[in-house]
Design a protein around this motif. Sequence first.
Motif, mmCIF file in Angstrom:
data_model
loop_
_atom_site.group_PDB
_atom_site.id
_atom_site.type_symbol
_atom_site.label_atom_id
_atom_site.label_comp_id
_atom_site.label_asym_id
_atom_site.label_seq_id
_atom_site.Cartn_x
_atom_site.Cartn_y
_atom_site.Cartn_z
ATOM 1 N N SER A 75 -0.513 -5.400 -12.914
ATOM 2 C CA SER A 75 -0.171 -4.303 -12.012
ATOM 3 C C SER A 75 1.309 -4.004 -12.110
ATOM 4 O O SER A 75 2.127 -4.892 -12.396
ATOM 5 C CB SER A 75 -0.541 -4.675 -10.576
ATOM 6 O OG SER A 75 -0.090 -3.665 -9.677
ATOM 7 N N GLN A 127 -5.146 -5.768 -11.273
ATOM 8 C CA GLN A 127 -5.537 -4.435 -10.796
ATOM 9 C C GLN A 127 -6.647 -3.864 -11.654
ATOM 10 O O GLN A 127 -6.660 -4.031 -12.879
ATOM 11 C CB GLN A 127 -4.325 -3.490 -10.794
ATOM 12 C CG GLN A 127 -4.602 -2.155 -10.121
ATOM 13 C CD GLN A 127 -3.321 -1.363 -9.859
ATOM 14 O OE1 GLN A 127 -2.215 -1.885 -9.931
ATOM 15 N NE2 GLN A 127 -3.490 -0.082 -9.539
ATOM 16 N N ASN A 180 -8.071 1.716 -8.673
ATOM 17 C CA ASN A 180 -7.361 1.813 -7.395
ATOM 18 C C ASN A 180 -7.511 0.548 -6.550
ATOM 19 O O ASN A 180 -7.183 0.550 -5.365
ATOM 20 C CB ASN A 180 -7.870 3.023 -6.601
ATOM 21 C CG ASN A 180 -9.258 2.801 -6.012
ATOM 22 O OD1 ASN A 180 -10.059 2.058 -6.586
ATOM 23 N ND2 ASN A 180 -9.541 3.438 -4.892
ATOM 24 N N ARG A 181 -8.005 -0.544 -7.141
ATOM 25 C CA ARG A 181 -8.145 -1.802 -6.405
ATOM 26 C C ARG A 181 -7.107 -2.809 -6.916
ATOM 27 O O ARG A 181 -7.090 -3.153 -8.096
ATOM 28 C CB ARG A 181 -9.554 -2.364 -6.558
ATOM 29 C CG ARG A 181 -10.622 -1.422 -6.019
ATOM 30 C CD ARG A 181 -11.961 -2.108 -5.912
ATOM 31 N NE ARG A 181 -13.011 -1.165 -5.592
ATOM 32 C CZ ARG A 181 -14.187 -1.480 -5.046
ATOM 33 N NH1 ARG A 181 -14.446 -2.756 -4.766
ATOM 34 N NH2 ARG A 181 -15.078 -0.557 -4.786
ATOM 35 N N LEU A 182 -6.306 -3.233 -5.986
ATOM 36 C CA LEU A 182 -5.249 -4.201 -6.283
ATOM 37 C C LEU A 182 -5.655 -5.544 -5.685
ATOM 38 O O LEU A 182 -6.033 -5.617 -4.510
ATOM 39 C CB LEU A 182 -3.933 -3.723 -5.676
ATOM 40 C CG LEU A 182 -2.690 -4.599 -5.891
ATOM 41 C CD1 LEU A 182 -2.305 -4.658 -7.367
ATOM 42 C CD2 LEU A 182 -1.522 -4.066 -5.050
ATOM 43 N N LEU A 238 4.399 -1.405 -1.180
ATOM 44 C CA LEU A 238 3.027 -0.957 -0.884
ATOM 45 C C LEU A 238 2.919 -0.183 0.421
ATOM 46 O O LEU A 238 1.816 0.229 0.808
ATOM 47 C CB LEU A 238 2.080 -2.153 -0.856
ATOM 48 C CG LEU A 238 1.719 -2.736 -2.228
ATOM 49 C CD1 LEU A 238 0.789 -3.937 -2.073
ATOM 50 C CD2 LEU A 238 1.061 -1.688 -3.122
ATOM 51 N N LYS A 275 0.650 2.982 0.854
ATOM 52 C CA LYS A 275 -0.144 3.091 -0.382
ATOM 53 C C LYS A 275 -1.469 2.332 -0.318
ATOM 54 O O LYS A 275 -2.186 2.269 -1.318
ATOM 55 C CB LYS A 275 0.677 2.571 -1.570
ATOM 56 C CG LYS A 275 1.924 3.414 -1.835
ATOM 57 C CD LYS A 275 2.733 2.909 -3.004
ATOM 58 C CE LYS A 275 3.961 3.797 -3.235
ATOM 59 N NZ LYS A 275 4.792 3.332 -4.361
ATOM 60 N N VAL A 276 -1.795 1.759 0.829
ATOM 61 C CA VAL A 276 -3.041 1.000 0.969
ATOM 62 C C VAL A 276 -3.918 1.647 2.035
ATOM 63 O O VAL A 276 -3.468 1.882 3.165
ATOM 64 C CB VAL A 276 -2.743 -0.474 1.330
ATOM 65 C CG1 VAL A 276 -4.036 -1.225 1.636
ATOM 66 C CG2 VAL A 276 -1.999 -1.147 0.183
ATOM 67 N N LEU A 329 -6.145 1.024 -2.812
ATOM 68 C CA LEU A 329 -4.979 1.900 -2.836
ATOM 69 C C LEU A 329 -5.341 3.342 -2.521
ATOM 70 O O LEU A 329 -6.457 3.800 -2.795
ATOM 71 C CB LEU A 329 -4.298 1.834 -4.209
ATOM 72 C CG LEU A 329 -3.836 0.428 -4.655
ATOM 73 C CD1 LEU A 329 -3.274 0.501 -6.071
ATOM 74 C CD2 LEU A 329 -2.815 -0.145 -3.688
ATOM 75 N N THR A 330 -4.379 4.063 -1.957
ATOM 76 C CA THR A 330 -4.583 5.472 -1.696
ATOM 77 C C THR A 330 -4.554 6.253 -3.008
ATOM 78 O O THR A 330 -4.091 5.762 -4.030
ATOM 79 C CB THR A 330 -3.476 5.996 -0.764
ATOM 80 O OG1 THR A 330 -2.198 5.791 -1.388
ATOM 81 C CG2 THR A 330 -3.501 5.257 0.580
ATOM 82 N N ALA A 346 -1.196 6.490 -4.721
ATOM 83 C CA ALA A 346 -0.449 5.264 -4.960
ATOM 84 C C ALA A 346 -0.062 5.145 -6.419
ATOM 85 O O ALA A 346 0.861 4.433 -6.762
ATOM 86 C CB ALA A 346 -1.271 4.044 -4.535
#
Length: 429
Positions: free
Chosen positions: A331, A343, A346-348, A365, A368-369, A425-426, A429
């Motif tokens: 990431s 990552q 959009n998933r961290l 962040l 951004k979440v 994540l948005t 992001a």
Amino acid sequence: MTVPAWFTEDRFGMFIHWGLYALPARHEWVKNRERITEAKYDTYFDHFEPDLFDPAEWARAAKKAGMRYMVLTTKHHDGFCLWDSKLTDYTSMNTPIRKDLVREFVDAVRAEGLRVGFYHSLIDWHHPDFVIDGYHPRRDDGPEEIERLNEGRDMARYRAYLHGQVEELLTEYGQIDYLFYDFSYKHDDHHTDVWNGKGAEDWGSEELLALTRRLQPEIVVNDRLDIPGDLVTPEQYQPDRPMEVDGVPVVWEACQTLNGSWGYDRDNINIKSTDLLVRMLVDGVSNNGNMLLNVGPTGRGELDAAAVGALEGIGEWMRRHERSVRGAGPSAFRAPADTRYTQRGNRLYLHLFAWPFEHLHLPGLGGKVAYAQLLNDASEIPFREIDPKVKALTTGLGGQPAGTLTITLPIIRPDVAVPVVELFLTEDA
């Protein structure tokens, strides 16, 4: 060649070192370490009878552990072949087991839907044309005896044998996905003091690689032919950042052992814990690498209790956390101390190598979440962005830089090898 997408998608494979050295059970280099003669080593050839060999069980164990490819030693440095080679009698077909063990392995791996890989040694201490060098079991016989033994040995004939055996392996067993050659020691900085060291010209590496690609166009080939391959293979250490060659990012795979030995080593109890193995896997993926984890079956063909326990432990973690490593990579966000990010889209994924007290601050962040949860049970994790102008008080949070997201963790650590927080994540992001 571009490495096929499956390789960096799968991330985790099983390495299997197995052969005659399982009988002395003192490391796969036992012939080298103990300067064992051919006559004495033949004792193991005469008694190789792995009656409990069940490659289907190996494949099921690998799959349950979350591994998606398996790599078997077709021939190690001692020259013993696990398949029905027509170029030598030094094969499993002429031992008491009298089986083509590679054939059974390939069939079992494919039956579980896993990818097939071969390890093949470039070295051969058994072959009469392989010139004795500083790694050979006869290296200490004295200059006059070594000169006598090397008289008449011809590496050109050995090259033909090497290439011929590779051709057998790549034409008689269907699609082979991965070939791990091992190893060169002429131009490698770690082996420059080995006399009569061998490299690309000794193996005919350019021609051998061309043969490999002609017979198996989609195959992945490693970097140990003394010429560039598709990936680099750090051995028994963890790179601390994504790997590069001459400043260019490269695909890499760390090959690791359970106890420091590749072959079955009965009295070696220096076994890595499940949580350490999981951290090594996660650490590698966070740096854009794979992990090839080795097991060394016993002389009867079984995985020993330590290997079974390790695989089961990793599998239990992977059952709930697989998506944090499978198909994931590094990431751009900076992970806090004692954590690693991976990552996928959009998933961290925040992997917690140490469990903090309640709050963890995640730089960069803020805003951004969209949602956060513990991955092991999908329980929600609260988060907030604290106004940076608020000072830290005796009972209140504050003092964090702008853009920091603070998550609130439970006091009790989840009962898993490595806890993971999944951060959604948005879109911006």
